[in-house]
Design a protein around this motif. Structure first.
Motif, PDB file in Angstrom:
ATOM      1  N   GLU A 188       0.839  -1.184   0.000  1.00 34.55           N
ATOM      2  CA  GLU A 188       0.000   0.000   0.000  1.00 34.55           C
ATOM      3  C   GLU A 188       0.878   1.240   0.000  1.00 34.55           C
ATOM      4  OE1 GLU A 188      -3.832  -1.640   2.603  1.00 34.55           O
ATOM      5  OE2 GLU A 188      -2.427  -0.203   3.498  1.00 34.55           O
ATOM      6  N   THR A 189       0.341   2.354  -0.421  1.00 33.38           N
ATOM      7  CA  THR A 189       1.057   3.625  -0.357  1.00 33.38           C
ATOM      8  C   THR A 189       0.331   4.560   0.601  1.00 33.38           C
ATOM      9  OG1 THR A 189      -0.182   4.501  -2.245  1.00 33.38           O
ATOM     10  CG2 THR A 189       1.923   3.397  -2.720  1.00 33.38           C
ATOM     11  N   GLY A 190       0.995   5.645   0.962  1.00 30.70           N
ATOM     12  CA  GLY A 190       0.393   6.628   1.848  1.00 30.70           C
ATOM     13  C   GLY A 190       0.543   6.267   3.305  1.00 30.70           C
ATOM     14  N   ASP A 191      -0.015   7.114   4.151  1.00 30.61           N
ATOM     15  CA  ASP A 191       0.142   6.967   5.598  1.00 30.61           C
ATOM     16  C   ASP A 191      -1.021   6.185   6.193  1.00 30.61           C
ATOM     17  OD1 ASP A 191       1.398   7.274   7.997  1.00 30.61           O
ATOM     18  OD2 ASP A 191       0.961   9.410   8.229  1.00 30.61           O
ATOM     19  N   VAL A 192      -0.746   5.451   7.261  1.00 35.89           N
ATOM     20  CA  VAL A 192      -1.778   4.759   8.028  1.00 35.89           C
ATOM     21  C   VAL A 192      -1.794   5.382   9.416  1.00 35.89           C
ATOM     22  CG1 VAL A 192      -2.499   2.578   9.070  1.00 35.89           C
ATOM     23  CG2 VAL A 192      -1.534   2.595   6.760  1.00 35.89           C
ATOM     24  N   ARG A 193      -2.933   5.891   9.821  1.00 38.25           N
ATOM     25  CA  ARG A 193      -3.078   6.515  11.136  1.00 38.25           C
ATOM     26  C   ARG A 193      -4.187   5.785  11.899  1.00 38.25           C
ATOM     27  NH1 ARG A 193      -0.415  11.379  11.636  1.00 38.25           N
ATOM     28  NH2 ARG A 193       0.450  12.237   9.695  1.00 38.25           N
ATOM     29  N   PRO A 194      -3.814   4.801  12.717  1.00 47.86           N
ATOM     30  CA  PRO A 194      -4.836   4.030  13.429  1.00 47.86           C
ATOM     31  C   PRO A 194      -5.419   4.840  14.595  1.00 47.86           C
ATOM     32  CG  PRO A 194      -2.671   3.372  14.167  1.00 47.86           C
ATOM     33  CD  PRO A 194      -2.450   4.364  13.061  1.00 47.86           C
ATOM     34  N   ARG A 195      -6.522   4.375  15.119  1.00 44.72           N
ATOM     35  CA  ARG A 195      -7.032   4.961  16.362  1.00 44.72           C
ATOM     36  C   ARG A 195      -6.019   4.679  17.466  1.00 44.72           C
ATOM     37  NH1 ARG A 195      -7.294   1.212  19.672  1.00 44.72           N
ATOM     38  NH2 ARG A 195      -8.040  -0.896  19.236  1.00 44.72           N
ATOM     39  N   HIS A 196      -5.948   5.537  18.433  1.00 46.24           N
ATOM     40  CA  HIS A 196      -4.985   5.342  19.508  1.00 46.24           C
ATOM     41  C   HIS A 196      -5.335   4.094  20.321  1.00 46.24           C
ATOM     42  CE1 HIS A 196      -2.967   9.027  18.630  1.00 46.24           C
ATOM     43  NE2 HIS A 196      -2.280   9.008  19.755  1.00 46.24           N
ATOM     44  N   GLY A 197      -4.297   3.347  20.672  1.00 41.11           N
ATOM     45  CA  GLY A 197      -4.482   2.157  21.481  1.00 41.11           C
ATOM     46  C   GLY A 197      -4.458   2.465  22.961  1.00 41.11           C
ATOM     47  N   THR A 198      -4.566   1.407  23.754  1.00 42.32           N
ATOM     48  CA  THR A 198      -4.642   1.558  25.214  1.00 42.32           C
ATOM     49  C   THR A 198      -3.618   0.692  25.930  1.00 42.32           C
ATOM     50  OG1 THR A 198      -6.338  -0.177  25.319  1.00 42.32           O
ATOM     51  CG2 THR A 198      -7.100   2.114  25.122  1.00 42.32           C
ATOM     52  N   ILE A 199      -2.580   0.242  25.207  1.00 44.00           N
ATOM     53  CA  ILE A 199      -1.608  -0.685  25.788  1.00 44.00           C
ATOM     54  C   ILE A 199      -0.923  -0.082  27.013  1.00 44.00           C
ATOM     55  CG2 ILE A 199       0.352   0.082  24.372  1.00 44.00           C
ATOM     56  CD1 ILE A 199       1.085  -2.930  24.131  1.00 44.00           C
ATOM     57  N   THR A 200      -0.598  -0.944  27.969  1.00 47.04           N
ATOM     58  CA  THR A 200       0.185  -0.555  29.138  1.00 47.04           C
ATOM     59  C   THR A 200       1.496  -1.328  29.111  1.00 47.04           C
ATOM     60  OG1 THR A 200      -1.813  -0.153  30.452  1.00 47.04           O
ATOM     61  CG2 THR A 200       0.250  -0.453  31.651  1.00 47.04           C
ATOM     62  N   LEU A 201       2.610  -0.621  29.085  1.00 45.10           N
ATOM     63  CA  LEU A 201       3.918  -1.252  29.034  1.00 45.10           C
ATOM     64  C   LEU A 201       4.557  -1.285  30.419  1.00 45.10           C
ATOM     65  CD1 LEU A 201       5.430   0.252  25.754  1.00 45.10           C
ATOM     66  CD2 LEU A 201       4.166  -1.884  26.061  1.00 45.10           C
ATOM     67  N   GLU A 202       5.385  -2.285  30.621  1.00 43.41           N
ATOM     68  CA  GLU A 202       6.130  -2.412  31.870  1.00 43.41           C
ATOM     69  C   GLU A 202       7.481  -1.713  31.736  1.00 43.41           C
ATOM     70  OE1 GLU A 202       6.551  -6.592  32.367  1.00 43.41           O
ATOM     71  OE2 GLU A 202       4.387  -6.966  32.452  1.00 43.41           O
ATOM     72  N   PRO A 203       8.047  -1.230  32.841  1.00 44.53           N
ATOM     73  CA  PRO A 203       9.402  -0.675  32.768  1.00 44.53           C
ATOM     74  C   PRO A 203      10.404  -1.771  32.437  1.00 44.53           C
ATOM     75  CG  PRO A 203       8.662  -0.831  35.051  1.00 44.53           C
ATOM     76  CD  PRO A 203       7.477  -1.162  34.195  1.00 44.53           C
ATOM     77  N   ILE A 204      11.431  -1.414  31.688  1.00 45.40           N
ATOM     78  CA  ILE A 204      12.483  -2.374  31.346  1.00 45.40           C
ATOM     79  C   ILE A 204      13.449  -2.471  32.520  1.00 45.40           C
ATOM     80  CG2 ILE A 204      14.375  -2.895  29.765  1.00 45.40           C
ATOM     81  CD1 ILE A 204      12.821  -1.379  27.596  1.00 45.40           C
ATOM     82  N   VAL A 205      13.471  -3.624  33.150  1.00 39.79           N
ATOM     83  CA  VAL A 205      14.269  -3.770  34.370  1.00 39.79           C
ATOM     84  C   VAL A 205      15.378  -4.808  34.238  1.00 39.79           C
ATOM     85  CG1 VAL A 205      12.418  -3.001  35.880  1.00 39.79           C
ATOM     86  CG2 VAL A 205      12.598  -5.430  35.333  1.00 39.79           C
ATOM     87  N   ASP A 206      15.374  -5.594  33.171  1.00 39.85           N
ATOM     88  CA  ASP A 206      16.445  -6.568  33.012  1.00 39.85           C
ATOM     89  C   ASP A 206      16.855  -6.649  31.546  1.00 39.85           C
ATOM     90  OD1 ASP A 206      14.332  -7.921  31.873  1.00 39.85           O
ATOM     91  OD2 ASP A 206      14.315  -9.563  33.314  1.00 39.85           O
ATOM     92  N   GLY A 207      17.954  -7.336  31.300  1.00 40.91           N
ATOM     93  CA  GLY A 207      18.461  -7.458  29.942  1.00 40.91           C
ATOM     94  C   GLY A 207      19.208  -6.244  29.454  1.00 40.91           C
ATOM     95  N   VAL A 208      19.524  -5.304  30.370  1.00 43.26           N
ATOM     96  CA  VAL A 208      20.188  -4.052  30.018  1.00 43.26           C
ATOM     97  C   VAL A 208      21.442  -3.893  30.861  1.00 43.26           C
ATOM     98  CG1 VAL A 208      19.966  -1.547  29.927  1.00 43.26           C
ATOM     99  CG2 VAL A 208      17.990  -2.975  29.427  1.00 43.26           C
ATOM    100  N   ALA A 209      22.546  -3.509  30.220  1.00 42.55           N
ATOM    101  CA  ALA A 209      23.802  -3.237  30.916  1.00 42.55           C
ATOM    102  C   ALA A 209      24.128  -1.752  30.836  1.00 42.55           C
ATOM    103  CB  ALA A 209      24.948  -4.047  30.319  1.00 42.55           C
ATOM    104  N   LEU A 210      24.546  -1.170  31.955  1.00 40.97           N
ATOM    105  CA  LEU A 210      25.050   0.192  31.965  1.00 40.97           C
ATOM    106  C   LEU A 210      26.542   0.181  31.643  1.00 40.97           C
ATOM    107  CD1 LEU A 210      23.176   1.493  35.145  1.00 40.97           C
ATOM    108  CD2 LEU A 210      22.466   1.610  32.735  1.00 40.97           C
TER     109      LEU A 210
END
Length: 277
Positions: free
Chosen positions: A133-155
């Motif tokens: 397809e061409t052009g932009d797709v602008r969906p309705r806003h979702g309601t997802i809730t994300l968790e903070p990233i607390v592991d798998g990351v190194a400083l």
């Protein structure tokens, strides 16, 4: 849960009653804005994701070029993409998932249970004769809730100490690891103790090698079973690609998001050059 999806399987899934949400994450180091390519042709219903502003935040040079977004910022972006809790998600880019894997990693680490990568990306989709397809797709806003990233990351300090108890992989091109070239960051070379394993080694013509082949490349780099593995790249984008390749092979890979861009902008950090760690 499957991590990869083929073009044919995705085409079938998009015809189902509850199709997955599809995200276009086209981005390249030499062309960071993939929107023009997206507008010219994208998978049906795919929403464009801006890696520079939605999968990263702006920071000081000492934070690296692509610091991780905060939980609230990533959640707001995911809602703009139309995501709800429980949605299945498929991410893709031009081909090898070098940028799409950043979206996979962030969503996976933020608690989204079903995130898959389109193997071969839009290139494989088009080669299979499937529609764009061409052009932009602008969906309705979702309601997802994300968790903070607390592991798998190194400083940065954890990355510095990693070679003392595990394997730290430098997944950039080998010539950047050796310090022969450095097109972007202020210093050439690698973190002392890091082992070179370019993430493109996990690909064959834009598609992922099978799990056994990927596992063999990790083992050859010293990542034997039971050895903790971490990865860094230039700015934390393709390190997520190595984390995805590791997941395909059953290997947990911690990502150092600051990567070489942070390390080389932090005074006092040692730099190694040449082919050896």
């Amino acid at each position: 849960m499957a991590l990869l999806i083929s073009p044919d399987d995705l085409a079938a899934a998009l015809r189902a009653d509850a199709p997955p949400r599809v995200l276009d994450v086209r981005w390249r180091l030499d062309r960071p804005d993939g929107r023009p390519e997206y507008l010219a042709g994208h998978l049906p219903g795919a929403v464009f994701v801006d890696l520079e502003t939605e999968l990263a935040r702006h920071g000081d040079p000492g934070d690296g070029r692509h610091p991780l977004p905060g939980r609230a910022e990533l959640e707001a972006a995911a809602r703009r993409w139309g995501l709800d809790d429980g949605d299945a998600v498929v991410v893709y880019d031009e081909g090898g998932a070098l940028s799409a894997a950043r979206a996979w990693w962030l969503l996976h680490r933020s608690g989204v249970a079903d995130v898959r990568v389109l193997d071969g990306g839009v290139t494989a989709w088009a080669a299979a004769g499937l529609p764009l397809e061409t052009g932009d797709v602008r969906p309705r806003h979702g309601t997802i809730t994300l968790e903070p990233i607390v592991d798998g990351v190194a400083l940065i300090d954890e990355a510095a100490a990693w070679p003392g108890h595990g394997v730290l992989l430098d997944v950039r091109a080998a010539e950047r690891y050796r310090g022969e070239v450095e097109p972007i960051d202020p210093l050439a070379g690698h973190i002392p103790g890091a082992v070179s394993l370019p993430t493109t080694d996990h690909l064959d013509d834009g598609r992922f090698r099978d799990a056994a082949e990927i596992r063999a490349t990790f083992v050859a780099a010293g990542a034997e079973p039971g050895v903790p593995v971490a990865a860094y790249c230039g700015s934390g984008v393709t390190a997520a690609h190595t984390a995805f390749a590791g997941a395909l092979a059953g290997i947990d890979v911690t990502v150092y998001p600051g990567s070489w861009s942070q390390w080389s902008n932090t005074p006092g950090r040692p730099v190694a050059t040449g082919p050896q760690p």
